[in-house]
Design a protein around this motif. Structure first.
Motif, PDB file in Angstrom:
ATOM      1  N   THR A  14      -9.039  14.454  20.700  1.00 37.30           N
ATOM      2  CA  THR A  14     -10.271  14.525  19.914  1.00 37.30           C
ATOM      3  C   THR A  14     -11.029  13.211  20.019  1.00 37.30           C
ATOM      4  O   THR A  14     -10.432  12.135  20.090  1.00 37.30           O
ATOM      5  N   ALA A  15     -12.348  13.308  20.015  1.00 35.25           N
ATOM      6  CA  ALA A  15     -13.201  12.124  20.043  1.00 35.25           C
ATOM      7  C   ALA A  15     -13.340  11.556  18.635  1.00 35.25           C
ATOM      8  O   ALA A  15     -12.922  12.174  17.646  1.00 35.25           O
ATOM      9  N   VAL A  16     -13.936  10.385  18.523  1.00 32.32           N
ATOM     10  CA  VAL A  16     -14.196   9.780  17.218  1.00 32.32           C
ATOM     11  C   VAL A  16     -15.123  10.686  16.423  1.00 32.32           C
ATOM     12  O   VAL A  16     -16.182  11.100  16.907  1.00 32.32           O
ATOM     13  N   GLY A  17     -14.694  11.028  15.202  1.00 30.56           N
ATOM     14  CA  GLY A  17     -15.488  11.893  14.345  1.00 30.56           C
ATOM     15  C   GLY A  17     -15.246  13.373  14.550  1.00 30.56           C
ATOM     16  O   GLY A  17     -15.809  14.199  13.839  1.00 30.56           O
ATOM     17  N   GLN A  18     -14.402  13.739  15.505  1.00 28.29           N
ATOM     18  CA  GLN A  18     -14.140  15.148  15.811  1.00 28.29           C
ATOM     19  C   GLN A  18     -12.787  15.573  15.250  1.00 28.29           C
ATOM     20  O   GLN A  18     -11.829  14.797  15.204  1.00 28.29           O
ATOM     21  N   ARG A  19     -12.690  16.850  14.815  1.00 36.18           N
ATOM     22  CA  ARG A  19     -11.421  17.470  14.465  1.00 36.18           C
ATOM     23  C   ARG A  19     -11.252  18.727  15.311  1.00 36.18           C
ATOM     24  O   ARG A  19     -12.235  19.352  15.692  1.00 36.18           O
ATOM     25  N   LEU A  33      -3.846  20.826  13.047  1.00 38.33           N
ATOM     26  CA  LEU A  33      -5.205  20.311  12.932  1.00 38.33           C
ATOM     27  C   LEU A  33      -5.191  18.852  13.340  1.00 38.33           C
ATOM     28  O   LEU A  33      -4.537  18.024  12.686  1.00 38.33           O
ATOM     29  N   LEU A  34      -5.876  18.530  14.445  1.00 36.36           N
ATOM     30  CA  LEU A  34      -5.979  17.153  14.909  1.00 36.36           C
ATOM     31  C   LEU A  34      -7.164  16.480  14.238  1.00 36.36           C
ATOM     32  O   LEU A  34      -8.261  17.036  14.206  1.00 36.36           O
ATOM     33  N   ASN A  35      -6.923  15.287  13.727  1.00 35.96           N
ATOM     34  CA  ASN A  35      -7.993  14.518  13.106  1.00 35.96           C
ATOM     35  C   ASN A  35      -8.717  13.692  14.168  1.00 35.96           C
ATOM     36  O   ASN A  35      -8.429  13.782  15.363  1.00 35.96           O
ATOM     37  N   THR A  36      -9.650  12.876  13.735  1.00 39.34           N
ATOM     38  CA  THR A  36     -10.464  12.045  14.614  1.00 39.34           C
ATOM     39  C   THR A  36      -9.625  11.166  15.545  1.00 39.34           C
ATOM     40  O   THR A  36      -8.563  10.670  15.157  1.00 39.34           O
ATOM     41  N   ASP A  37     -10.095  10.980  16.778  1.00 40.18           N
ATOM     42  CA  ASP A  37      -9.525  10.037  17.739  1.00 40.18           C
ATOM     43  C   ASP A  37      -8.012  10.206  17.873  1.00 40.18           C
ATOM     44  O   ASP A  37      -7.257   9.254  17.735  1.00 40.18           O
ATOM     45  N   SER A  38      -7.574  11.433  18.145  1.00 40.18           N
ATOM     46  CA  SER A  38      -6.148  11.737  18.222  1.00 40.18           C
ATOM     47  C   SER A  38      -5.803  12.359  19.573  1.00 40.18           C
ATOM     48  O   SER A  38      -6.650  12.956  20.231  1.00 40.18           O
ATOM     49  N   LEU A  70       2.775  13.435  18.876  1.00 40.36           N
ATOM     50  CA  LEU A  70       1.488  12.858  18.502  1.00 40.36           C
ATOM     51  C   LEU A  70       1.403  11.502  19.181  1.00 40.36           C
ATOM     52  O   LEU A  70       2.096  10.552  18.792  1.00 40.36           O
ATOM     53  N   LEU A  71       0.587  11.417  20.203  1.00 39.22           N
ATOM     54  CA  LEU A  71       0.489  10.190  20.997  1.00 39.22           C
ATOM     55  C   LEU A  71      -0.366   9.138  20.319  1.00 39.22           C
ATOM     56  O   LEU A  71      -0.201   7.934  20.561  1.00 39.22           O
ATOM     57  N   ARG A  72      -1.298   9.604  19.471  1.00 42.23           N
ATOM     58  CA  ARG A  72      -2.177   8.672  18.749  1.00 42.23           C
ATOM     59  C   ARG A  72      -2.917   9.451  17.674  1.00 42.23           C
ATOM     60  O   ARG A  72      -3.228  10.634  17.852  1.00 42.23           O
ATOM     61  N   GLY A  73      -3.191   8.807  16.564  1.00 44.61           N
ATOM     62  CA  GLY A  73      -4.073   9.398  15.567  1.00 44.61           C
ATOM     63  C   GLY A  73      -3.359  10.073  14.422  1.00 44.61           C
ATOM     64  O   GLY A  73      -2.353   9.584  13.904  1.00 44.61           O
ATOM     65  N   GLU A  74      -3.840  11.257  14.069  1.00 49.91           N
ATOM     66  CA  GLU A  74      -3.359  11.928  12.865  1.00 49.91           C
ATOM     67  C   GLU A  74      -3.414  13.437  13.073  1.00 49.91           C
ATOM     68  O   GLU A  74      -4.342  13.957  13.678  1.00 49.91           O
ATOM     69  N   ALA A  75      -2.401  14.131  12.551  1.00 54.12           N
ATOM     70  CA  ALA A  75      -2.356  15.581  12.700  1.00 54.12           C
ATOM     71  C   ALA A  75      -1.688  16.202  11.484  1.00 54.12           C
ATOM     72  O   ALA A  75      -0.780  15.636  10.888  1.00 54.12           O
ATOM     73  N   ALA A 132      -6.748  14.893   2.007  1.00 54.73           N
ATOM     74  CA  ALA A 132      -8.126  15.348   1.789  1.00 54.73           C
ATOM     75  C   ALA A 132      -8.855  15.573   3.102  1.00 54.73           C
ATOM     76  O   ALA A 132      -9.722  16.445   3.199  1.00 54.73           O
ATOM     77  N   TRP A 133      -8.506  14.809   4.146  1.00 53.57           N
ATOM     78  CA  TRP A 133      -9.195  14.958   5.432  1.00 53.57           C
ATOM     79  C   TRP A 133      -9.022  16.365   6.018  1.00 53.57           C
ATOM     80  O   TRP A 133      -9.878  16.834   6.776  1.00 53.57           O
ATOM     81  N   VAL A 134      -7.909  17.037   5.654  1.00 55.04           N
ATOM     82  CA  VAL A 134      -7.682  18.396   6.141  1.00 55.04           C
ATOM     83  C   VAL A 134      -8.784  19.328   5.635  1.00 55.04           C
ATOM     84  O   VAL A 134      -9.184  20.278   6.322  1.00 55.04           O
ATOM     85  N   GLN A 135      -9.296  19.040   4.435  1.00 51.89           N
ATOM     86  CA  GLN A 135     -10.386  19.830   3.848  1.00 51.89           C
ATOM     87  C   GLN A 135     -11.760  19.239   4.161  1.00 51.89           C
ATOM     88  O   GLN A 135     -12.773  19.665   3.593  1.00 51.89           O
ATOM     89  N   GLY A 136     -11.792  18.236   5.046  1.00 53.78           N
ATOM     90  CA  GLY A 136     -13.066  17.641   5.435  1.00 53.78           C
ATOM     91  C   GLY A 136     -13.597  16.618   4.451  1.00 53.78           C
ATOM     92  O   GLY A 136     -14.800  16.359   4.422  1.00 53.78           O
TER      93      GLY A 136
END
Length: 218
Positions: free
Chosen positions: A17-22, A34-39, A54-59, A144-148
């Motif tokens: 995912t790019a910066v700001g993308q899920r 669900l992959l979070n930003t920059d993951s 998970l190689l980087r970021g948040e999921a 909370a990020w899971v709910q945007g």
């Protein structure tokens, strides 16, 4: 060096995912991710194994129950093993943090063979300094990020800005060090980091200067 390292990571990953993308994923076993930003994320699911990394970021993982095949997530210094639950893994820098929404999981800290059992509401951090203390916190803020959303509860401004930088495809600069330790409490829409910065400028009585791909708080 940074560009080369990022290219190698992208070549290893199945999803980035790019910066700001899920990005929402459905795995072959029925589990949802669900992959979070920059993951960056990769997986191997077959009749014998359910192994992901998970190689980087948040999921966030909502794992389909399967008593014969544990679901494993590797992220830097930790490996998580579950059979059916919902949890999140955050892997930034050299540290990983695991937060459980519901169910039970086992966290294995690499290097010292420590195993920690977590249940709903538990979180733990593992980094170069070892295994941190198990904490219990509201999943409403941690996940909370899971709910945007982005939820901050009495957090210093410099930590809030660090989190916002993960979502903003540009530079965020604090031009006044005296603002760093101001305490922030708020609930924001993570898809609008520039709007969050405008709100922060108001509550801190600061000015926000906006330029293309650059926000300066002063």
């Amino acid at each position: 060096i940074t560009l080369h390292s990022d290219l190698l990571l992208r070549l290893r990953a199945d999803h980035v995912t790019a910066v700001g993308q899920r990005q929402s994923l459905q795995l072959a076993d029925g589990s949802r991710v669900l992959l979070n930003t920059d993951s960056a994320f990769t997986s191997r699911i077959d009749e014998r194994q359910r192994v992901t990394q998970l190689l980087r970021g948040e999921a966030y993982f909502d794992v389909a129950k399967d008593s014969s095949r544990p679901f494993e997530v590797s992220a830097g210094p930790v490996r998580v093993s579950v059979r059916g639950t919902a949890f999140a893994v955050r892997y930034l820098g050299d540290a990983a943090e695991v937060s459980v929404e519901h169910g039970e999981i086992e966290v294995h800290a690499r290097g010292n063979d420590t195993r920690i059992h977590l249940r709903g509401g538990d979180s733990i951090r593992v980094g170069p300094d070892g295994v941190g203390q198990r904490t219990r916190a509201s999943s409403a803020s941690q996940l909370a990020w899971v709910q945007g959303r982005l939820v901050f509860d009495d957090r210093p401004l410099h930590e809030v800005l660090d989190e916002l930088r993960r979502y903003y495809p540009g530079w965020i600069i604090n031009g006044n060090a005296r603002l760093n330790d101001l305490r922030i409490t708020g609930n924001y829409r993570l898809s609008e980091p520039a709007s969050i910065m405008r709100s922060l400028a108001q509550v801190t009585s600061a000015q926000l200067h906006e330029y293309p791909a650059l926000l300066i708080l002063n």
